[in-house]
Write an enzyme that holds these catalytic residues in place. Structure first.
Site, mmCIF file in Angstrom:
data_model
loop_
_atom_site.group_PDB
_atom_site.id
_atom_site.type_symbol
_atom_site.label_atom_id
_atom_site.label_comp_id
_atom_site.label_asym_id
_atom_site.label_seq_id
_atom_site.Cartn_x
_atom_site.Cartn_y
_atom_site.Cartn_z
ATOM 1 C CB ALA A 36 -0.872 -0.016 1.251
ATOM 2 N N GLY A 87 0.516 -5.144 0.743
ATOM 3 C CA GLY A 87 -0.541 -5.128 -0.264
ATOM 4 C C GLY A 87 -0.086 -5.681 -1.601
ATOM 5 C CD GLU A 131 -2.928 -7.603 1.999
ATOM 6 O OE1 GLU A 131 -2.541 -6.422 1.835
ATOM 7 O OE2 GLU A 131 -3.765 -7.925 2.851
ATOM 8 C CD GLU A 181 0.912 -5.946 5.298
ATOM 9 O OE1 GLU A 181 1.727 -6.833 5.625
ATOM 10 O OE2 GLU A 181 0.258 -5.971 4.228
HETATM 11 C C1 3H9 Z 1 0.349 -2.384 3.364
HETATM 12 O O1 3H9 Z 1 0.641 -2.852 2.308
HETATM 13 C C2 3H9 Z 1 -1.041 -2.450 3.964
HETATM 14 C C3 3H9 Z 1 -1.944 -3.423 3.266
HETATM 15 O O2 3H9 Z 1 -1.789 -4.716 3.805
HETATM 16 C C4 3H9 Z 1 -3.395 -3.115 3.492
HETATM 17 C C5 3H9 Z 1 -3.950 -1.933 2.817
HETATM 18 C C6 3H9 Z 1 -5.466 -1.866 2.910
HETATM 19 N N1 3H9 Z 1 4.659 3.455 0.081
HETATM 20 O O3 3H9 Z 1 13.353 1.679 0.923
HETATM 21 P P1 3H9 Z 1 13.813 2.426 -0.271
HETATM 22 C C7 3H9 Z 1 9.514 4.798 -0.904
HETATM 23 S S1 3H9 Z 1 1.499 -1.555 4.286
HETATM 24 C C8 3H9 Z 1 5.165 4.658 -0.259
HETATM 25 O O4 3H9 Z 1 14.815 3.496 -0.084
HETATM 26 P P2 3H9 Z 1 14.964 0.009 -1.320
HETATM 27 C C9 3H9 Z 1 10.587 5.132 0.121
HETATM 28 O O5 3H9 Z 1 10.104 6.015 1.105
HETATM 29 C C10 3H9 Z 1 2.953 -1.523 3.274
HETATM 30 N N2 3H9 Z 1 6.476 4.861 -0.474
HETATM 31 O O6 3H9 Z 1 14.306 1.446 -1.439
HETATM 32 C C11 3H9 Z 1 11.646 5.753 -0.760
HETATM 33 O O7 3H9 Z 1 11.225 7.061 -1.060
HETATM 34 P P3 3H9 Z 1 12.276 8.246 -1.291
HETATM 35 C C12 3H9 Z 1 3.704 -2.792 3.357
HETATM 36 C C13 3H9 Z 1 7.302 3.822 -0.332
HETATM 37 O O8 3H9 Z 1 15.215 -0.412 -2.692
HETATM 38 C C14 3H9 Z 1 11.551 4.923 -2.037
HETATM 39 O O9 3H9 Z 1 10.243 4.347 -2.024
HETATM 40 N N3 3H9 Z 1 4.937 -2.668 2.625
HETATM 41 C C15 3H9 Z 1 6.831 2.548 0.020
HETATM 42 O O10 3H9 Z 1 16.054 0.015 -0.319
HETATM 43 C C16 3H9 Z 1 12.572 3.826 -2.128
HETATM 44 O O11 3H9 Z 1 12.502 3.032 -0.950
HETATM 45 C C17 3H9 Z 1 6.090 -2.347 3.211
HETATM 46 O O12 3H9 Z 1 6.158 -2.174 4.395
HETATM 47 C C18 3H9 Z 1 5.431 2.385 0.232
HETATM 48 N N4 3H9 Z 1 4.899 1.188 0.569
HETATM 49 O O13 3H9 Z 1 13.822 -0.919 -0.663
HETATM 50 C C19 3H9 Z 1 7.286 -2.234 2.325
HETATM 51 N N5 3H9 Z 1 7.887 1.700 0.099
HETATM 52 O O14 3H9 Z 1 13.034 7.845 -2.508
HETATM 53 C C20 3H9 Z 1 8.035 -0.969 2.590
HETATM 54 C C21 3H9 Z 1 8.977 2.426 -0.216
HETATM 55 O O15 3H9 Z 1 11.437 9.438 -1.423
HETATM 56 N N6 3H9 Z 1 9.135 -0.770 1.685
HETATM 57 N N7 3H9 Z 1 8.638 3.705 -0.469
HETATM 58 O O16 3H9 Z 1 13.129 8.225 -0.036
HETATM 59 C C22 3H9 Z 1 10.305 -1.431 1.751
HETATM 60 O O17 3H9 Z 1 10.476 -2.327 2.544
HETATM 61 C C23 3H9 Z 1 11.409 -0.996 0.843
HETATM 62 O O18 3H9 Z 1 11.141 0.316 0.435
HETATM 63 C C24 3H9 Z 1 11.621 -1.870 -0.422
HETATM 64 C C25 3H9 Z 1 12.655 -1.177 -1.358
HETATM 65 C C26 3H9 Z 1 12.140 -3.238 0.016
HETATM 66 C C27 3H9 Z 1 10.340 -2.022 -1.188
#
Ligand code: 3H9
Length: 708
Positions: A70, A109, A112, A132
């Site tokens: 998400a 998500g 999901e 999450e």
């Molecule tokens: C969810 O999904 C809820 C659902 O179950 C239910 C809904 C109803 N959103 O980490 P990085 C940005 S909860 C917005 O440096 P990497 C991050 O801030 C979500 N932005 O890269 C950064 O921005 P900036 C569950 C996001 O390659 C840029 O992307 N998911 C999101 O080292 C690059 O990120 C998670 O918890 C996001 N979801 O790692 C996953 N994710 O360039 C969270 C990232 O402006 N994300 N950004 O600084 C991660 O674990 C890592 O970002 C990922 C990439 C492994 C994907």
């Protein structure tokens, strides 16, 4: 292969390839599921159902990931339809087989969406997970219901409660995906799978009908075990137990009711301060990596590293470097000291082996990249040198004079000092532009925080190198300016003093520790003193004695314990008693008697404090000093203070750091508290000009964080 990502393109691009509708999610940087992506996905599925030429659907992500989840930036803002659960349900209801082809992150998500698809293939490098819980949430788009049905209660709970990522092979073993691609070309692999499904007349296969919970008894047992474990381990956290409840609902309720149950729990989590704190922490950790220097300069080379000093800190730093695959040369003054240094390094590894965290082979491989010497000339080729010698300006300057003599031009010369003036160190050699502070926290191979301390004359690419090193070490780097204690230790000194005042005024150290632990810190301040060794703070107090404001209140209790040789765990006594080498201390009546005597000496009539009153003072002191640190430009933004306290000082992540916490209770309330406390001790409790200014303008700390 990664698919190209065009920033101007629509977030979801459907394209017919033969009889397969390829739906590409293209929303840089990580394909987070914002409103446009959600809408685009529904539209694509509707068009697939409506178009007789489409016989299967393939969902893929552009760029480096499938979907990171998400869009976290949408939380806390008004919801925009369609909701993610609706998107997942629509995908699952599609009348044509839907394939999700996964590369990179399929998280939250994102997974999901894949679970709502009918078939799943992952390629090498894929990372699947439901993280999450780390954001104070639970999978809220059917994830708790579908995962449990697909892979069983135990495996689903383990994934959701840990938030860990699994690779393609493990995903296959768990049953999260149906196959692993032969190549890393996710598009080709996915398309081939879709064509195969068409050729074999495969029907849509809906995860909501999967039979992973068929063994009711085993599922119920797994849920009960997870609940007991979670109650023990996730003290204070909201979402973990709700995850367990949702899996129980998956076992006991029809799918649609389970979805409703999950949605209610998800919304409770989404609206909670814990979610806000954890999401703030997520962005703060990423934002701290960006400094003016990292935006503008390229880091220098970082292959051969020198470490000066083989004490606890030097050895810990060496291990952190070795663990990152770097080569380390340790310098000590003579053979015996070098031997001790090497032994310290080995001891760290042996401890990890004992705990089963690493194997002998890993230790042996790391030590192949480690050597030592007793002359500085061995550092002639070093790209970066970190000194971790005794905290004394003359000693440090002598080390830097040697480095100035032997190191190649352009080598980065770093000091791990905790409080000395790095500008003065830099000014003492011929190349101040190469001098940087790299302040590690003990144990240096474990603690995530690295303060990158930026002296006035340092070159931008040297600062960028400090941040690059942190990235290699997987540490959270925070840019700090030069002052006594930088960000973290400067704040610690102040909130420790507030605790000492509370103690002398009537709270016992045990009550204070308890209250601070209940707030969410892993340890209270006096447990920390006992763990680190009371002698360390004692030495610092003696050093500062000459410059201390004679009018400032000074609590003698810690000195009184140190005078008795009670330095904490290592001497068996400190604020607590450690009987028979125990690591958990017991309250000590003699310590309480010493405190009583000190109260009497200071003319203090002890009074009672509630735990809440203790925490308010402790936090107000912390927040006020954090504000001063931002005000003086020592920290760039409040979020840098938050990251420092969370990663170096055990501040509970779910509260988002002291500055975020201040915003959550209302900055004006913090100011009211400070002014109230100032009535008793106006010298200690001086409201930070930054807080006064923000409150006057109706602003909060978040307004100073660009990322928020
Ligand atoms: C969810 O999904 C809820 C659902 O179950 C239910 C809904 C109803 N959103 O980490 P990085 C940005 S909860 C917005 O440096 P990497 C991050 O801030 C979500 N932005 O890269 C950064 O921005 P900036 C569950 C996001 O390659 C840029 O992307 N998911 C999101 O080292 C690059 O990120 C998670 O918890 C996001 N979801 O790692 C996953 N994710 O360039 C969270 C990232 O402006 N994300 N950004 O600084 C991660 O674990 C890592 O970002 C990922 C990439 C492994 C994907």
């Amino acid at each position: 292969m990664t698919l190209s990502s065009a920033p101007e393109a629509a977030a979801v691009q459907p394209a017919l390839r033969g009889s397969v509708l390829v739906v590409t999610i293209d929303h840089a940087p990580v394909n987070a599921l914002n409103a446009a992506v959600r809408r685009g996905l529904i539209d694509a599925i509707e068009s697939a159902d409506a178009n007789a030429a489409v016989r299967a659907v393939l969902i893929v992500g552009a760029g480096r990931n499938f979907i990171a989840g998400a869009d976290i930036r949408e939380f806390g803002k008004p919801a925009v339809p369609p909701s993610l659960p609706d998107v997942c349900n629509r995908i699952e209801a599609c009348g044509k087989p839907v394939v999700a082809a996964i590369h990179g992150a399929a998280l939250g998500g994102g997974l999901e969406i894949a679970l709502a698809s009918h078939y799943r293939i992952a390629v090498e490098g894929a990372k699947l997970g439901l993280p999450e819980v780390q954001l104070g949430l639970l999978p809220g788009a059917g994830g708790t219901q579908r995962t449990a049905r697909l892979i069983g209660a135990q495996a689903a709970l383990s994934l959701m409660l840990s938030g860990r990522h699994v690779g393609p092979q493990e995903a296959l073993r768990l049953g999260l995906v149906d196959r692993v691609g032969q190549s890393d070309d996710v598009f080709a692999e996915g398309l081939a799978y879709a064509h195969e499904l068409i050729a074999t007349h495969a029907a849509p296969r809906r995860t909501k009908n999967a039979r992973g919970l068929a063994d009711k008894e085993a599922s119920a047992a797994a849920i009960a075990a997870a609940r007991a474990d979670t109650q023990k381990k996730s003290r204070g956290l909201l979402s973990p137990l709700k995850i367990v409840d949702c899996v129980e609902a998956a076992l006991n309720l029809p799918f649609d009711e389970g979805l409703r149950f999950e949605r209610e729990r998800f919304l409770e989590c989404r609206e909670s301060p814990q979610r806000a704190g954890l999401v703030h922490a997520f962005f703060a950790e990423r934002e701290t990596q960006k400094s003016p220097e990292t935006r503008g300069a390229q880091p220098r080379a970082l292959d051969r590293i020198g470490v000066i000093g083989g004490g606890t800190m030097g050895a810990g730093i060496a291990v952190a470097l070795l663990d990152a695959g770097l080569s380390v040369t340790m310098i000590e003054r003579d053979d015996a000291s070098l031997e001790r240094g090497r032994a310290h390094v080995e001891k760290v590894y042996d401890g990890l082996i004992e705990k089963g965290r690493i194997t002998q082979e890993i230790k042996a491989r790391a030590l192949q990249r480690f050597d030592g010497d007793t002359t500085y000339d061995a550092l002639a080729d070093a790209d970066l040198v970190i000194e971790a010698v005794f905290e004394d300006m003359a000693v440090k300057k002598a080390v830097f004079a040697q480095l100035d003599r032997v190191c190649k031009p352009g080598a980065v010369l770093a000091t791990n000092t905790s409080y000395l003036d790095i500008d003065e160190i830099a000014a003492s050699i011929s190349r101040p532009q190469d001098v940087l502070g790299l302040h590690f926290f003990s144990p240096a191979n474990i603690m995530k925080l690295l303060e990158v301390v930026v002296p006035a004359r340092v070159a931008a690419d040297v600062v960028a190198t400090g941040f690059e090193l942190a990235k290699k070490l997987k540490k959270v780097a925070v840019r700090a300016g030069v002052c006594d204690g930088f960000i973290g230790n400067r704040m610690l000194a102040v909130y420790r003093t507030a605790a000492d005042h509370l103690m002398e005024d009537g709270a016992s150290p045990y009550q204070i520790d308890n209250a601070v632990r209940d707030f969410g810190f892993p340890m209270g301040p006096y447990q920390v003193v006992d763990l680190a060794g009371g002698d360390i703070g004692w030495a610092a107090r003696k050093r500062r004695a000459a410059t201390r404001d004679p009018k400032a209140r000074y609590v003698h209790v810690s000195d009184a314990l140190c005078e008795r040789g009670w330095f904490g765990q290592k001497t068996g006594r400190g604020f607590y008693r450690y009987e028979g080498g125990a690591r958990a201390g017991k309250p000590d009546a003699e310590v309480e008697a010493i405190i009583d005597a000190e109260r009497e000496r200071a003319g203090v009539t002890p009074r009672a404090f509630s735990d809440e009153q203790i925490v308010r003072r402790y936090m107000a002191a912390m927040i006020n000093e954090g504000a001063n640190i931002v005000h003086e430009g020592i920290a760039q933004r409040p979020l840098d203070v938050d990251a420092t306290l969370m990663h170096g000082f055990g501040f509970p992540r779910y509260r988002g750091g002291p500055m975020h916490f201040a915003d959550s209770v209302g900055l004006e309330n913090v100011l009211t508290d400070i002014r109230e406390f100032a009535k008793e001790d106006p010298l200690f409790w001086r409201a930070s000009p930054l807080i006064v200014d923000l409150v006057a303008r109706g602003k909060n700390f978040a307004s100073l964080n660009q990322a928020d």
